[in-house]
Design an enzyme around this catalytic site. Structure first.
Site, short mmCIF file in Angstrom:
data_model
loop_
_atom_site.label_atom_id
_atom_site.label_comp_id
_atom_site.label_asym_id
_atom_site.label_seq_id
_atom_site.Cartn_x
_atom_site.Cartn_y
_atom_site.Cartn_z
N GLU A 176 -58.36 36.61 35.11
CA GLU A 176 -57.27 35.81 34.55
C GLU A 176 -56.89 36.41 33.20
O GLU A 176 -57.76 36.88 32.45
CB GLU A 176 -57.79 34.37 34.44
N ASP B 296 -55.75 28.97 28.34
CA ASP B 296 -55.12 28.22 27.26
C ASP B 296 -55.63 26.78 27.33
O ASP B 296 -56.69 26.46 26.80
CB ASP B 296 -53.60 28.34 27.45
N LYS C 140 -58.27 30.64 24.35
CA LYS C 140 -57.88 29.92 23.12
C LYS C 140 -58.76 28.67 23.03
O LYS C 140 -58.38 27.61 23.54
CB LYS C 140 -56.41 29.50 23.20
#
Ligand code: IMP
Length: 186
Positions: free
Chosen positions: A103, A107, A135
């Protein structure tokens, strides 16, 4: 035609191409160690993982198979909708296979958590995730990611496969986009 690396389009280069190559080499060693004597099926999530698939797979010293899946989660905006649709399914049956999902970025984690659940239901022998970027401050759903390239701040980034409105995927580093670019394209 607009240059892919027009200086004014970016605020910061977060990860350079050399840093990406170095990190992929390290993680490839770890993967070789973890999958000794196993046949690995790399599943790339289109389109963002195209560069990652090409570069990581060539750092591996053993032969791998590749398959692709395309899912939609975002449309043209810059925040996750959480609604995931399969646009292209795998060609292969993954039952009893050692599957490693590639991937581009985690997020909110919504897309990946959906994908992991979907693929797990197909009963692979093992299922792990490799994400080039993560993130941590944006996570809404926890997903186990075994291999992480880089943790980055929760800003919108482009390059190395990642797009804004389908552009910038061919930038060879990862950069934050100048908000002025968003206002150019309504
Ligand atoms: P998530 O469901 O919020 O984890 O988002 C997953 C997908 O959204 C990724 O596979 C990317 O395609 C896209 N995405 C998330 N953050 C970014 C970003 O900063 N730039 C470009 N695409 C992103």
């Amino acid at each position: 035609m607009k240059p892919v690396d027009a200086a004014g389009d970016f605020l910061d280069v977060l990860v350079t191409k050399d840093q990406i190559n170095e990190r992929l080499a390290e993680l490839a060693k770890q993967i070789e160690n973890d999958y000794q004597n196993k046949n690995v099926l790399l599943v790339g999530v289109l389109k963002g993982a195209v560069m990652l698939m090409a570069d990581l797979s060539r750092q591996l010293s053993f032969s791998v198979e590749m398959d692709w899946m395309a899912v939609s989660s975002y449309g043209k905006g810059t925040t996750s909708s959480g609604v995931v649709r399969i646009l292209k399914d795998l060609d292969a049956d993954i039952a009893n296979r050692h599957v490693l999902i590639l991937e581009d970025i985690v997020d909110s984690g919504l897309t990946l958590s959906w994908l992991v659940q979907n693929l797990r239901a197909r009963q692979p022998a093992s299922l792990e995730v490799f994400a080039l970027l993560r993130k941590p401050e944006a996570i809404q759903v926890h997903v186990d990611v075994k291999y992480v390239g880089f943790d980055i701040p929760p800003d919108f980034v482009v390059g190395y496969g990642l797009d804004y409105a389908e552009g910038y995927r061919n930038l060879d580093s990862v950069a934050t986009l100048n908000p002025a670019v968003y206002s150019e394209r309504p």
